[in-house]
Design a protein around this motif. Structure first.
Motif, PDB file in Angstrom:
ATOM      1  N   MET A   1       0.839  -1.167   0.000  1.00 49.45           N
ATOM      2  CA  MET A   1       0.000   0.000   0.000  1.00 49.45           C
ATOM      3  C   MET A   1       0.892   1.240   0.000  1.00 49.45           C
ATOM      4  SD  MET A   1      -3.205   1.125   2.319  1.00 49.45           S
ATOM      5  CE  MET A   1      -2.623   1.571   3.906  1.00 49.45           C
ATOM      6  N   LEU A   2       0.610   2.156  -0.907  1.00 49.78           N
ATOM      7  CA  LEU A   2       1.304   3.432  -0.966  1.00 49.78           C
ATOM      8  C   LEU A   2       0.352   4.503  -0.473  1.00 49.78           C
ATOM      9  CD1 LEU A   2       2.721   3.047  -4.574  1.00 49.78           C
ATOM     10  CD2 LEU A   2       3.978   2.710  -2.456  1.00 49.78           C
ATOM     11  N   GLU A   3       0.762   5.282   0.534  1.00 49.42           N
ATOM     12  CA  GLU A   3      -0.115   6.331   1.037  1.00 49.42           C
ATOM     13  C   GLU A   3       0.704   7.525   1.497  1.00 49.42           C
ATOM     14  OE1 GLU A   3      -2.342   5.011   4.412  1.00 49.42           O
ATOM     15  OE2 GLU A   3      -0.597   4.146   5.371  1.00 49.42           O
ATOM     16  N   HIS A   4       0.071   8.694   1.459  1.00 50.86           N
ATOM     17  CA  HIS A   4       0.663   9.947   1.919  1.00 50.86           C
ATOM     18  C   HIS A   4       1.976  10.260   1.201  1.00 50.86           C
ATOM     19  CE1 HIS A   4      -2.378   9.866   4.996  1.00 50.86           C
ATOM     20  NE2 HIS A   4      -1.921   8.702   5.434  1.00 50.86           N
ATOM     21  N   ILE A   5       2.002  10.030  -0.091  1.00 51.10           N
ATOM     22  CA  ILE A   5       3.197  10.335  -0.866  1.00 51.10           C
ATOM     23  C   ILE A   5       2.907  11.533  -1.753  1.00 51.10           C
ATOM     24  CG2 ILE A   5       4.115   8.004  -0.842  1.00 51.10           C
ATOM     25  CD1 ILE A   5       2.841   7.518  -3.511  1.00 51.10           C
ATOM     26  N   GLY A   6       3.935  12.104  -2.327  1.00 54.36           N
ATOM     27  CA  GLY A   6       3.748  13.266  -3.180  1.00 54.36           C
ATOM     28  C   GLY A   6       4.089  12.974  -4.624  1.00 54.36           C
ATOM     29  N   THR A   7       3.564  13.740  -5.511  1.00 59.68           N
ATOM     30  CA  THR A   7       3.776  13.727  -6.946  1.00 59.68           C
ATOM     31  C   THR A   7       3.040  12.598  -7.644  1.00 59.68           C
ATOM     32  OG1 THR A   7       5.916  14.784  -6.660  1.00 59.68           O
ATOM     33  CG2 THR A   7       5.488  13.819  -8.780  1.00 59.68           C
ATOM     34  N   CYS A   8       3.410  11.351  -7.436  1.00 58.32           N
ATOM     35  CA  CYS A   8       2.758  10.240  -8.128  1.00 58.32           C
ATOM     36  C   CYS A   8       2.954   8.956  -7.343  1.00 58.32           C
ATOM     37  CB  CYS A   8       3.347  10.102  -9.527  1.00 58.32           C
ATOM     38  SG  CYS A   8       2.498   8.872 -10.526  1.00 58.32           S
ATOM     39  N   GLY A   9       1.888   8.164  -7.253  1.00 57.41           N
ATOM     40  CA  GLY A   9       2.003   6.885  -6.561  1.00 57.41           C
ATOM     41  C   GLY A   9       2.870   5.913  -7.336  1.00 57.41           C
ATOM     42  N   ILE A  10       2.516   5.663  -8.583  1.00 58.73           N
ATOM     43  CA  ILE A  10       3.294   4.781  -9.458  1.00 58.73           C
ATOM     44  C   ILE A  10       3.465   5.495 -10.790  1.00 58.73           C
ATOM     45  CG2 ILE A  10       3.347   2.591 -10.685  1.00 58.73           C
ATOM     46  CD1 ILE A  10       1.622   1.420  -8.434  1.00 58.73           C
ATOM     47  N   GLU A  11       4.687   5.788 -11.144  1.00 55.65           N
ATOM     48  CA  GLU A  11       4.989   6.476 -12.403  1.00 55.65           C
ATOM     49  C   GLU A  11       5.940   5.606 -13.211  1.00 55.65           C
ATOM     50  OE1 GLU A  11       5.793  10.949 -13.974  1.00 55.65           O
ATOM     51  OE2 GLU A  11       6.201  10.498 -11.884  1.00 55.65           O
ATOM     52  N   LEU A  12       5.605   5.413 -14.470  1.00 54.21           N
ATOM     53  CA  LEU A  12       6.365   4.521 -15.339  1.00 54.21           C
ATOM     54  C   LEU A  12       7.055   5.312 -16.445  1.00 54.21           C
ATOM     55  CD1 LEU A  12       3.455   1.979 -15.794  1.00 54.21           C
ATOM     56  CD2 LEU A  12       5.287   1.838 -14.107  1.00 54.21           C
ATOM     57  N   TYR A  13       8.273   4.937 -16.771  1.00 52.75           N
ATOM     58  CA  TYR A  13       9.028   5.532 -17.870  1.00 52.75           C
ATOM     59  C   TYR A  13       9.717   4.433 -18.672  1.00 52.75           C
ATOM     60  CZ  TYR A  13       8.805  10.280 -15.956  1.00 52.75           C
ATOM     61  OH  TYR A  13       8.383  11.493 -15.515  1.00 52.75           O
ATOM     62  N   PHE A  14       9.740   4.579 -19.988  1.00 59.80           N
ATOM     63  CA  PHE A  14      10.514   3.724 -20.892  1.00 59.80           C
ATOM     64  C   PHE A  14      10.379   2.237 -20.539  1.00 59.80           C
ATOM     65  CE2 PHE A  14      12.557   7.866 -20.730  1.00 59.80           C
ATOM     66  CZ  PHE A  14      12.528   8.214 -22.067  1.00 59.80           C
ATOM     67  N   ALA A  15       9.147   1.762 -20.500  1.00 65.46           N
ATOM     68  CA  ALA A  15       8.886   0.374 -20.125  1.00 65.46           C
ATOM     69  C   ALA A  15       8.016  -0.280 -21.194  1.00 65.46           C
ATOM     70  CB  ALA A  15       8.188   0.317 -18.777  1.00 65.46           C
ATOM     71  N   ASP A  16       8.134  -1.588 -21.331  1.00 66.41           N
ATOM     72  CA  ASP A  16       7.367  -2.328 -22.326  1.00 66.41           C
ATOM     73  C   ASP A  16       6.907  -3.652 -21.725  1.00 66.41           C
ATOM     74  OD1 ASP A  16       6.259  -2.880 -24.855  1.00 66.41           O
ATOM     75  OD2 ASP A  16       8.050  -3.971 -25.475  1.00 66.41           O
TER      76      ASP A  16
ATOM     77  N   ASN B   1      -2.515  -3.068  -6.354  1.00 67.20           N
ATOM     78  CA  ASN B   1      -1.969  -2.010  -5.505  1.00 67.20           C
ATOM     79  C   ASN B   1      -3.104  -1.204  -4.883  1.00 67.20           C
ATOM     80  OD1 ASN B   1       1.015  -2.122  -6.244  1.00 67.20           O
ATOM     81  ND2 ASN B   1       0.036  -1.984  -8.241  1.00 67.20           N
ATOM     82  N   GLU B   2      -2.845  -0.673  -3.708  1.00 60.42           N
ATOM     83  CA  GLU B   2      -3.716   0.333  -3.123  1.00 60.42           C
ATOM     84  C   GLU B   2      -2.905   1.607  -3.014  1.00 60.42           C
ATOM     85  OE1 GLU B   2      -6.279   1.489   0.867  1.00 60.42           O
ATOM     86  OE2 GLU B   2      -5.420  -0.524   0.710  1.00 60.42           O
ATOM     87  N   ILE B   3      -3.429   2.686  -3.596  1.00 60.27           N
ATOM     88  CA  ILE B   3      -2.725   3.962  -3.611  1.00 60.27           C
ATOM     89  C   ILE B   3      -3.679   5.019  -3.077  1.00 60.27           C
ATOM     90  CG2 ILE B   3      -1.504   5.637  -5.047  1.00 60.27           C
ATOM     91  CD1 ILE B   3      -1.250   3.279  -7.114  1.00 60.27           C
ATOM     92  N   SER B   4      -3.233   5.770  -2.056  1.00 61.09           N
ATOM     93  CA  SER B   4      -4.116   6.765  -1.459  1.00 61.09           C
ATOM     94  C   SER B   4      -3.351   8.002  -1.008  1.00 61.09           C
ATOM     95  CB  SER B   4      -4.867   6.174  -0.266  1.00 61.09           C
ATOM     96  OG  SER B   4      -3.981   5.906   0.796  1.00 61.09           O
TER      97      SER B   4
ATOM     98  N   GLY C   1      -6.808  10.355 -10.363  1.00 62.44           N
ATOM     99  CA  GLY C   1      -6.658   8.904 -10.392  1.00 62.44           C
ATOM    100  C   GLY C   1      -5.564   8.492 -11.368  1.00 62.44           C
ATOM    101  N   PHE C   2      -5.872   8.597 -12.659  1.00 64.35           N
ATOM    102  CA  PHE C   2      -4.917   8.213 -13.702  1.00 64.35           C
ATOM    103  C   PHE C   2      -4.502   9.447 -14.489  1.00 64.35           C
ATOM    104  CE2 PHE C   2      -7.864   4.351 -13.872  1.00 64.35           C
ATOM    105  CZ  PHE C   2      -7.153   3.676 -12.900  1.00 64.35           C
ATOM    106  N   LEU C   3      -3.228   9.585 -14.746  1.00 65.71           N
ATOM    107  CA  LEU C   3      -2.722  10.607 -15.654  1.00 65.71           C
ATOM    108  C   LEU C   3      -2.229   9.893 -16.900  1.00 65.71           C
ATOM    109  CD1 LEU C   3      -1.889  13.446 -16.491  1.00 65.71           C
ATOM    110  CD2 LEU C   3       0.223  13.136 -15.188  1.00 65.71           C
TER     111      LEU C   3
END
Length: 120
Positions: free
Chosen positions: A1-16, A23-26, A62-64
């Motif tokens: 569980m990811l909580e009380h974080i800043g900017t982005c819970g899960i951010e992906l770059y250059f992945a395939d 996941n629980e993100i709050s 929610g989703f960007l």
């Protein structure tokens, strides 16, 4: 569980060919001088990502979806609840996203959601 974080819970770059699931993100909030406060963001050049079975709640967004030319991602079977600014934010150009069988829920005032796209 990811909580009380800043900017982005899960951010992906250059992945395939990856899966983001179970996941629980709050409580994602903007950091000082930051622009994002979203739960899940398949950002630059993320192809064939499967984003499913996640529980997102009490985030700014929610989703960007950053539609950079190479993005091609599927969002399905997620529960997104009580996001402050938007449940889905599509930003930039020409990526391809499929969103289906997600639940967008607002419990705070019973007025529905801010924005749910018909098709992207």
């Amino acid at each position: 569980m990811l909580e009380h974080i800043g900017t982005c819970g899960i951010e992906l770059y250059f992945a395939d060919n990856i899966a983001v699931q179970y996941n629980e993100i709050s409580d994602v909030v903007k950091k000082a001088h930051g622009a994002d406060d979203n739960a899940i963001d398949p950002d630059w050049r993320v192809t064939n990502a499967l984003i499913q079975y996640n529980y997102v709640h009490n985030c700014g967004e929610g989703f960007l979806l950053c539609g950079v030319a190479f993005n091609s991602d599927v969002f399905r079977y997620n529960l997104v609840q009580d996001c402050g600014r938007s449940y889905v934010h599509y930003s930039m150009g020409s990526g391809y996203f499929q969103l289906y069988n997600n639940v967008f829920y607002r419990s705070k005032d019973g007025k529905g959601t801010d924005w749910i796209p018909d098709a992207l």
